[in-house]
Design a protein around this motif. Sequence first.
Motif, short mmCIF file in Angstrom:
data_model
loop_
_atom_site.label_atom_id
_atom_site.label_comp_id
_atom_site.label_asym_id
_atom_site.label_seq_id
_atom_site.Cartn_x
_atom_site.Cartn_y
_atom_site.Cartn_z
N GLY A 168 0.75 -1.16 0.05
CA GLY A 168 -0.06 -0.03 0.02
C GLY A 168 0.76 1.38 0.08
O GLY A 168 2.03 1.03 0.08
N LEU A 169 0.21 2.54 0.02
CA LEU A 169 0.88 3.75 -0.01
C LEU A 169 0.17 4.62 1.04
O LEU A 169 -1.11 4.97 0.57
N ASP A 170 0.66 5.19 1.98
CA ASP A 170 0.02 5.93 2.71
C ASP A 170 1.00 7.06 3.36
O ASP A 170 2.00 7.43 2.81
N SER A 171 0.60 7.79 4.21
CA SER A 171 1.10 9.07 4.85
C SER A 171 0.71 10.33 4.07
O SER A 171 0.07 10.32 3.35
N SER A 172 1.58 11.22 4.18
CA SER A 172 1.24 12.58 3.70
C SER A 172 0.99 12.45 2.18
O SER A 172 1.73 12.27 1.46
N GLU A 173 -0.31 12.74 1.71
CA GLU A 173 -0.58 12.58 0.17
C GLU A 173 -0.09 13.94 -0.59
O GLU A 173 0.42 13.54 -1.54
N VAL A 174 -0.68 15.06 -0.36
CA VAL A 174 -0.45 16.22 -1.13
C VAL A 174 0.98 16.34 -1.25
O VAL A 174 1.85 16.53 -0.34
N GLY A 175 1.53 16.60 -2.32
CA GLY A 175 3.02 16.75 -2.74
C GLY A 175 3.85 15.46 -2.93
O GLY A 175 4.84 15.67 -3.50
N HIS A 176 2.92 14.38 -2.96
CA HIS A 176 3.74 13.33 -3.19
C HIS A 176 2.53 12.20 -4.04
O HIS A 176 2.10 11.26 -3.35
N PRO A 177 2.49 12.37 -5.20
CA PRO A 177 1.73 11.70 -6.24
C PRO A 177 1.96 10.21 -6.43
O PRO A 177 3.30 9.80 -6.01
N PRO A 178 1.19 9.58 -6.56
CA PRO A 178 1.33 8.24 -6.84
C PRO A 178 2.44 7.63 -7.55
O PRO A 178 3.20 6.78 -7.52
N SER A 179 2.53 8.55 -8.74
CA SER A 179 3.61 8.42 -9.93
C SER A 179 5.18 8.34 -9.36
O SER A 179 5.98 7.66 -9.75
N LYS A 180 5.18 8.83 -8.08
CA LYS A 180 6.54 8.95 -7.42
C LYS A 180 7.11 7.32 -7.24
O LYS A 180 8.27 7.22 -7.05
N PHE A 181 5.97 6.56 -7.33
CA PHE A 181 6.56 5.26 -6.74
C PHE A 181 5.94 4.29 -7.87
O PHE A 181 5.80 3.11 -7.41
N ALA A 182 6.24 4.61 -9.18
CA ALA A 182 5.65 3.83 -10.26
C ALA A 182 6.56 2.57 -10.14
O ALA A 182 6.05 1.45 -10.74
N ASN A 183 7.82 2.58 -10.14
CA ASN A 183 8.89 1.74 -10.42
C ASN A 183 8.72 0.56 -9.06
O ASN A 183 8.75 -0.68 -9.43
N VAL A 184 8.62 0.89 -7.97
CA VAL A 184 8.49 0.06 -6.67
C VAL A 184 7.33 -0.50 -6.66
O VAL A 184 7.17 -1.79 -6.49
N PHE A 185 6.10 0.07 -7.14
CA PHE A 185 4.78 -0.76 -7.47
C PHE A 185 4.94 -1.77 -8.62
O PHE A 185 4.47 -2.77 -8.41
N ALA A 186 5.54 -1.33 -9.56
CA ALA A 186 6.02 -2.58 -10.60
C ALA A 186 6.55 -3.59 -10.22
O ALA A 186 6.30 -4.76 -10.58
N LYS A 187 7.60 -3.57 -9.25
CA LYS A 187 8.47 -4.61 -8.69
C LYS A 187 7.47 -5.41 -7.59
O LYS A 187 7.59 -6.53 -7.94
N ALA A 188 6.67 -4.73 -7.02
CA ALA A 188 5.87 -5.39 -6.04
C ALA A 188 4.92 -6.31 -6.67
O ALA A 188 4.42 -7.41 -6.54
N LYS A 189 4.31 -5.88 -7.88
CA LYS A 189 3.35 -6.63 -8.93
C LYS A 189 3.94 -7.55 -9.39
O LYS A 189 3.51 -8.85 -9.39
N ALA A 190 5.28 -7.51 -9.72
CA ALA A 190 6.12 -8.60 -10.35
C ALA A 190 6.55 -9.72 -9.42
O ALA A 190 6.64 -10.95 -9.65
N LEU A 191 6.48 -9.47 -8.12
CA LEU A 191 6.64 -10.37 -7.01
C LEU A 191 5.41 -11.00 -6.46
O LEU A 191 5.25 -12.00 -5.74
N GLY A 192 4.10 -10.83 -7.26
CA GLY A 192 2.97 -11.47 -7.16
C GLY A 192 2.15 -10.62 -6.02
O GLY A 192 0.93 -11.30 -5.50
N LEU A 193 2.34 -9.69 -5.55
CA LEU A 193 1.53 -8.86 -4.57
C LEU A 193 0.45 -7.94 -4.99
O LEU A 193 0.50 -7.47 -6.21
#
Length: 338
Positions: A168-193
Amino acid sequence: MLDTSLDAFVAGLPKAELHLHIEGSLEPELMFDLAQRNNIALPYNNVEALRAAYDFSNLQDFLDIYYQGADVLLTEADFYDLAMAYFRRAAADNVRHAEIFFDPQTHTDRGIPYNYVIEGLSRAAKDAEALGLSVSLIHSFLRHLSEEAAFESLAMAVPYLDRIIGVGLDSSEVGHPPSKFANVFAKAKALGLKLCAHAGEEGPPAYVYEALDVLHIDRIDHGNRSLEDPVLVAHIVREGLTLTVCPLSNHKLCVVSDLNAHPIPDMLKKGLRATINSDDPAYFGGYVNDNFLSLTRLGLIDRDACLTLARNSITGAFLDDARKAVLLAEIEAFAAKH
Protein backbone atom coordinates in the motif's frame (compact mmCIF):
# COMPACT_ATOMS: atom_id res chain seq x y z
CA MET A 1 -35.02 8.78 18.15
CA LEU A 2 -32.32 6.17 17.54
CA ASP A 3 -33.31 3.08 15.57
CA THR A 4 -32.07 0.45 18.02
CA SER A 5 -33.08 -2.33 15.65
CA LEU A 6 -30.68 -0.92 13.05
CA ASP A 7 -27.98 -0.62 15.71
CA ALA A 8 -28.44 -4.33 16.47
CA PHE A 9 -28.43 -5.13 12.75
CA VAL A 10 -25.07 -3.40 12.28
CA ALA A 11 -23.67 -5.13 15.37
CA GLY A 12 -24.47 -8.59 14.07
CA LEU A 13 -23.80 -8.02 10.38
CA PRO A 14 -20.83 -10.09 9.11
CA LYS A 15 -18.32 -7.85 7.39
CA ALA A 16 -14.70 -7.35 6.38
CA GLU A 17 -12.45 -4.42 7.22
CA LEU A 18 -10.11 -3.48 4.38
CA HIS A 19 -8.60 -0.19 5.58
CA LEU A 20 -7.01 -0.41 9.01
CA HIS A 21 -3.56 0.84 9.98
CA ILE A 22 -2.46 -1.40 12.81
CA GLU A 23 -0.30 1.33 14.34
CA GLY A 24 -3.42 3.51 14.34
CA SER A 25 -5.22 1.04 16.61
CA LEU A 26 -2.79 1.76 19.47
CA GLU A 27 -5.12 2.86 22.26
CA PRO A 28 -3.71 5.18 24.95
CA GLU A 29 -4.01 2.48 27.63
CA LEU A 30 -1.88 0.05 25.62
CA MET A 31 0.55 2.82 24.69
CA PHE A 32 1.14 3.49 28.38
CA ASP A 33 1.48 -0.23 29.13
CA LEU A 34 4.07 -0.71 26.39
CA ALA A 35 5.94 2.44 27.39
CA GLN A 36 6.20 1.12 30.93
CA ARG A 37 7.28 -2.32 29.73
CA ASN A 38 9.98 -0.80 27.52
CA ASN A 39 11.09 1.95 29.96
CA ILE A 40 10.03 4.75 27.63
CA ALA A 41 8.98 8.12 29.04
CA LEU A 42 5.91 9.59 27.36
CA PRO A 43 5.34 13.37 27.28
CA TYR A 44 1.93 12.89 28.94
CA ASN A 45 1.11 12.43 32.59
CA ASN A 46 -1.76 10.00 32.08
CA VAL A 47 -4.16 8.41 29.61
CA GLU A 48 -6.53 11.37 29.78
CA ALA A 49 -3.79 13.83 28.82
CA LEU A 50 -2.82 11.63 25.89
CA ARG A 51 -6.42 11.40 24.70
CA ALA A 52 -6.64 15.19 24.84
CA ALA A 53 -3.66 15.35 22.49
CA TYR A 54 -5.77 13.54 19.88
CA ASP A 55 -7.56 16.83 19.20
CA PHE A 56 -6.16 17.49 15.73
CA SER A 57 -7.80 18.82 12.59
CA ASN A 58 -5.64 17.80 9.65
CA LEU A 59 -3.65 14.87 8.33
CA GLN A 60 -0.20 16.19 9.20
CA ASP A 61 -1.05 16.97 12.85
CA PHE A 62 -2.44 13.46 13.15
CA LEU A 63 0.65 11.91 11.56
CA ASP A 64 2.93 13.74 14.01
CA ILE A 65 1.30 12.13 17.06
CA TYR A 66 0.84 8.83 15.20
CA TYR A 67 4.57 8.46 14.63
CA GLN A 68 5.31 9.53 18.21
CA GLY A 69 3.00 6.82 19.50
CA ALA A 70 4.74 4.19 17.39
CA ASP A 71 7.95 4.78 19.37
CA VAL A 72 6.68 2.48 22.15
CA LEU A 73 6.70 -0.50 19.75
CA LEU A 74 10.08 -2.15 20.17
CA THR A 75 9.77 -5.93 20.35
CA GLU A 76 8.01 -8.75 18.56
CA ALA A 77 5.79 -9.09 21.63
CA ASP A 78 4.77 -5.43 21.30
CA PHE A 79 3.58 -5.92 17.72
CA TYR A 80 1.79 -9.12 18.71
CA ASP A 81 -0.03 -7.39 21.57
CA LEU A 82 -0.93 -4.42 19.37
CA ALA A 83 -2.44 -6.65 16.70
CA MET A 84 -4.27 -8.96 19.09
CA ALA A 85 -5.91 -5.97 20.80
CA TYR A 86 -7.30 -4.90 17.43
CA PHE A 87 -8.35 -8.43 16.43
CA ARG A 88 -10.33 -8.87 19.65
CA ARG A 89 -12.07 -5.55 19.04
CA ALA A 90 -12.76 -6.36 15.40
CA ALA A 91 -14.20 -9.77 16.30
CA ALA A 92 -16.56 -8.03 18.74
CA ASP A 93 -17.84 -6.00 15.75
CA ASN A 94 -18.38 -9.28 13.84
CA VAL A 95 -15.56 -8.53 11.43
CA ARG A 96 -14.91 -11.88 9.76
CA HIS A 97 -11.92 -10.84 7.66
CA ALA A 98 -9.41 -8.02 8.17
CA GLU A 99 -6.77 -6.69 5.81
CA ILE A 100 -4.43 -4.55 7.86
CA PHE A 101 -1.77 -2.09 6.78
CA PHE A 102 1.51 -1.93 8.62
CA ASP A 103 4.19 0.75 8.16
CA PRO A 104 7.55 -1.03 8.42
CA GLN A 105 9.57 2.10 7.64
CA THR A 106 8.16 3.75 10.77
CA HIS A 107 9.90 1.00 12.72
CA THR A 108 12.97 0.00 10.70
CA ASP A 109 14.02 3.66 10.50
CA ARG A 110 14.11 3.56 14.33
CA GLY A 111 16.39 0.53 14.23
CA ILE A 112 13.67 -2.06 14.86
CA PRO A 113 14.40 -5.20 12.81
CA TYR A 114 11.82 -5.97 10.13
CA ASN A 115 11.47 -9.51 11.42
CA TYR A 116 10.27 -8.22 14.81
CA VAL A 117 7.41 -6.45 13.04
CA ILE A 118 6.39 -9.22 10.67
CA GLU A 119 6.82 -12.05 13.18
CA GLY A 120 4.69 -10.31 15.80
CA LEU A 121 1.94 -9.36 13.36
CA SER A 122 1.82 -12.71 11.55
CA ARG A 123 1.75 -14.66 14.81
CA ALA A 124 -1.21 -12.55 15.93
CA ALA A 125 -2.89 -13.06 12.55
CA LYS A 126 -2.61 -16.81 13.05
CA ASP A 127 -4.01 -16.62 16.58
CA ALA A 128 -6.90 -14.45 15.34
CA GLU A 129 -8.30 -17.55 13.64
CA ALA A 130 -9.48 -18.69 17.08
CA LEU A 131 -11.65 -15.53 17.11
CA GLY A 132 -13.29 -16.52 13.82
CA LEU A 133 -11.25 -13.94 11.96
CA SER A 134 -9.10 -14.37 8.86
CA VAL A 135 -6.33 -11.80 8.39
CA SER A 136 -4.13 -10.56 5.54
CA LEU A 137 -1.18 -8.18 5.95
CA ILE A 138 -0.42 -5.24 3.62
CA HIS A 139 3.08 -3.74 3.67
CA SER A 140 2.69 0.02 3.22
CA PHE A 141 5.26 2.48 1.89
CA LEU A 142 5.51 5.96 3.42
CA ARG A 143 4.97 8.39 0.57
CA HIS A 144 6.77 11.31 2.23
CA LEU A 145 9.96 9.25 1.93
CA SER A 146 11.75 8.47 -1.34
CA GLU A 147 11.04 5.66 -3.79
CA GLU A 148 14.56 4.42 -3.08
CA ALA A 149 13.57 4.02 0.58
CA ALA A 150 10.47 2.13 -0.53
CA PHE A 151 12.63 -0.24 -2.58
CA GLU A 152 14.79 -0.85 0.49
CA SER A 153 11.68 -1.61 2.54
CA LEU A 154 10.32 -3.97 -0.11
CA ALA A 155 13.64 -5.85 -0.13
CA MET A 156 13.23 -6.49 3.60
CA ALA A 157 9.81 -8.01 2.90
CA VAL A 158 10.96 -10.45 0.21
CA PRO A 159 11.86 -13.29 2.63
CA TYR A 160 8.34 -13.03 4.10
CA LEU A 161 6.21 -12.83 0.97
CA ASP A 162 4.23 -15.86 2.11
CA ARG A 163 2.88 -13.70 4.96
CA ILE A 164 2.05 -10.55 2.96
CA ILE A 165 -0.89 -10.17 0.56
CA GLY A 166 0.01 -6.80 -0.95
CA VAL A 167 1.59 -3.36 -0.73
CA GLY A 168 0.00 0.00 0.00
CA LEU A 169 0.91 3.69 -0.04
CA ASP A 170 0.08 6.01 2.86
CA SER A 171 1.23 9.04 4.91
CA SER A 172 1.17 12.65 3.66
CA GLU A 173 -0.65 12.64 0.32
CA VAL A 174 -0.42 16.20 -0.99
CA GLY A 175 2.89 16.80 -2.76
CA HIS A 176 3.62 13.09 -3.06
CA PRO A 177 1.70 11.83 -6.11
CA PRO A 178 1.36 8.11 -6.76
CA SER A 179 3.60 8.33 -9.84
CA LYS A 180 6.53 8.95 -7.50
CA PHE A 181 6.36 5.22 -6.69
CA ALA A 182 5.74 3.77 -10.16
CA ASN A 183 8.86 1.61 -10.22
CA VAL A 184 8.54 0.07 -6.77
CA PHE A 185 4.88 -0.76 -7.42
CA ALA A 186 5.87 -2.45 -10.69
CA LYS A 187 8.41 -4.50 -8.74
CA ALA A 188 5.81 -5.44 -6.11
CA LYS A 189 3.42 -6.54 -8.85
CA ALA A 190 6.16 -8.68 -10.41
CA LEU A 191 6.59 -10.34 -7.01
CA GLY A 192 2.92 -11.35 -7.12
CA LEU A 193 1.64 -8.84 -4.57
CA LYS A 194 -1.71 -7.05 -4.72
CA LEU A 195 -1.54 -3.27 -5.05
CA CYS A 196 -3.50 -0.52 -3.32
CA ALA A 197 -2.84 3.14 -2.56
CA HIS A 198 -4.31 6.04 -0.65
CA ALA A 199 -5.58 8.42 -3.31
CA GLY A 200 -8.17 11.17 -3.36
CA GLU A 201 -8.30 11.67 0.41
CA GLU A 202 -6.67 15.09 0.51
CA GLY A 203 -5.10 14.81 -2.93
CA PRO A 204 -6.98 15.74 -6.14
CA PRO A 205 -8.71 13.43 -8.64
CA ALA A 206 -5.49 13.53 -10.68
CA TYR A 207 -3.86 11.44 -7.95
CA VAL A 208 -6.57 8.80 -8.35
CA TYR A 209 -5.94 8.73 -12.09
CA GLU A 210 -2.22 8.23 -11.40
CA ALA A 211 -2.89 5.44 -8.93
CA LEU A 212 -5.01 3.67 -11.56
CA ASP A 213 -3.04 4.41 -14.73
CA VAL A 214 0.54 4.53 -13.44
CA LEU A 215 0.55 2.24 -10.40
CA HIS A 216 -2.18 -0.06 -11.78
CA ILE A 217 -3.66 -0.59 -8.33
CA ASP A 218 -6.22 -3.26 -7.54
CA ARG A 219 -8.08 -1.19 -4.93
CA ILE A 220 -8.46 2.51 -4.05
CA ASP A 221 -8.00 3.57 -0.42
CA HIS A 222 -10.29 6.51 0.40
CA GLY A 223 -11.03 7.86 -3.08
CA ASN A 224 -13.49 10.52 -1.87
CA ARG A 225 -12.38 13.18 -4.32
CA SER A 226 -13.02 10.87 -7.27
CA LEU A 227 -16.58 12.18 -7.10
CA GLU A 228 -15.36 15.53 -8.42
CA ASP A 229 -14.73 13.92 -11.82
CA PRO A 230 -17.70 12.12 -13.47
CA VAL A 231 -15.43 10.51 -16.08
CA LEU A 232 -13.25 9.08 -13.32
CA VAL A 233 -16.31 7.81 -11.44
CA ALA A 234 -17.57 6.07 -14.58
CA HIS A 235 -14.15 4.47 -15.08
CA ILE A 236 -14.00 3.17 -11.50
CA VAL A 237 -17.53 1.77 -11.79
CA ARG A 238 -16.74 0.13 -15.13
CA GLU A 239 -13.61 -1.52 -13.74
CA GLY A 240 -15.43 -2.70 -10.61
CA LEU A 241 -12.77 -1.26 -8.30
CA THR A 242 -13.38 -1.12 -4.57
CA LEU A 243 -13.04 2.06 -2.50
CA THR A 244 -12.11 1.68 1.16
CA VAL A 245 -13.87 4.67 2.73
CA CYS A 246 -13.41 5.81 6.33
CA PRO A 247 -16.22 8.13 7.55
CA LEU A 248 -14.99 9.04 11.05
CA SER A 249 -11.48 9.57 9.73
CA ASN A 250 -12.83 11.82 6.96
CA HIS A 251 -14.66 13.91 9.55
CA LYS A 252 -11.79 14.06 12.04
CA LEU A 253 -9.29 15.13 9.37
CA CYS A 254 -11.76 17.60 7.79
CA VAL A 255 -11.91 15.73 4.48
CA VAL A 256 -15.63 16.34 5.02
CA SER A 257 -16.67 19.30 7.14
CA ASP A 258 -19.86 17.62 8.37
CA LEU A 259 -20.74 13.94 8.59
CA ASN A 260 -24.17 14.85 7.23
CA ALA A 261 -22.36 15.63 3.98
CA HIS A 262 -20.45 12.36 3.82
CA PRO A 263 -20.29 11.01 0.24
CA ILE A 264 -21.04 7.32 1.00
CA PRO A 265 -24.72 7.65 -0.08
CA ASP A 266 -23.67 9.37 -3.31
CA MET A 267 -21.01 6.72 -3.95
CA LEU A 268 -23.57 3.94 -3.64
CA LYS A 269 -26.07 5.82 -5.81
CA LYS A 270 -23.44 6.16 -8.54
CA GLY A 271 -22.66 2.44 -8.41
CA LEU A 272 -19.25 2.70 -6.77
CA ARG A 273 -18.19 -0.35 -4.79
CA ALA A 274 -17.68 1.53 -1.53
CA THR A 275 -16.87 -0.07 1.82
CA ILE A 276 -16.82 1.27 5.39
CA ASN A 277 -13.66 1.06 7.48
CA SER A 278 -12.08 2.60 10.57
CA ASP A 279 -8.62 3.68 9.29
CA ASP A 280 -6.92 4.61 12.60
CA PRO A 281 -9.64 3.89 15.18
CA ALA A 282 -7.70 4.80 18.32
CA TYR A 283 -7.22 8.30 16.93
CA PHE A 284 -10.45 8.86 15.01
CA GLY A 285 -13.04 7.88 17.58
CA GLY A 286 -14.33 4.49 16.57
CA TYR A 287 -13.95 1.01 15.13
CA VAL A 288 -15.78 -0.33 12.10
CA ASN A 289 -19.25 -0.60 13.64
CA ASP A 290 -18.89 2.92 15.04
CA ASN A 291 -18.28 4.07 11.48
CA PHE A 292 -21.41 2.31 10.25
CA LEU A 293 -23.44 3.78 13.11
CA SER A 294 -22.12 7.28 12.49
CA LEU A 295 -24.00 7.14 9.18
CA THR A 296 -27.08 5.09 10.11
CA ARG A 297 -27.88 7.41 13.01
CA LEU A 298 -27.84 10.38 10.66
CA GLY A 299 -30.18 8.57 8.28
CA LEU A 300 -27.53 8.50 5.53
CA ILE A 301 -27.60 4.70 5.10
CA ASP A 302 -30.33 2.17 5.86
CA ARG A 303 -30.47 -1.60 6.29
CA ASP A 304 -30.16 -2.30 2.56
CA ALA A 305 -27.21 0.05 2.22
CA CYS A 306 -25.49 -1.65 5.17
CA LEU A 307 -25.94 -4.99 3.41
CA THR A 308 -24.50 -3.59 0.20
CA LEU A 309 -21.51 -2.16 2.05
CA ALA A 310 -20.90 -5.48 3.83
CA ARG A 311 -21.14 -7.42 0.56
CA ASN A 312 -18.75 -4.94 -1.06
CA SER A 313 -16.25 -5.50 1.75
CA ILE A 314 -16.13 -9.21 0.90
CA THR A 315 -16.10 -8.91 -2.89
CA GLY A 316 -13.40 -6.23 -2.62
CA ALA A 317 -11.16 -8.28 -0.32
CA PHE A 318 -7.95 -9.93 -1.49
CA LEU A 319 -9.41 -13.37 -0.84
CA ASP A 320 -9.83 -16.52 -2.87
CA ASP A 321 -13.24 -17.23 -4.31
CA ALA A 322 -13.97 -20.04 -1.86
CA ARG A 323 -13.47 -17.85 1.21
CA LYS A 324 -15.48 -15.04 -0.39
CA ALA A 325 -18.34 -17.46 -1.05
CA VAL A 326 -18.37 -18.57 2.59
CA LEU A 327 -18.47 -15.01 3.91
CA LEU A 328 -21.06 -13.81 1.40
CA ALA A 329 -23.25 -16.76 2.39
CA GLU A 330 -22.94 -15.66 6.03
CA ILE A 331 -24.19 -12.21 5.09
CA GLU A 332 -27.16 -13.61 3.18
CA ALA A 333 -28.06 -15.97 6.03
CA PHE A 334 -27.91 -13.08 8.49
CA ALA A 335 -30.06 -10.89 6.22
CA ALA A 336 -32.64 -13.65 5.85
CA LYS A 337 -32.99 -13.88 9.63
CA HIS A 338 -33.23 -10.10 10.13
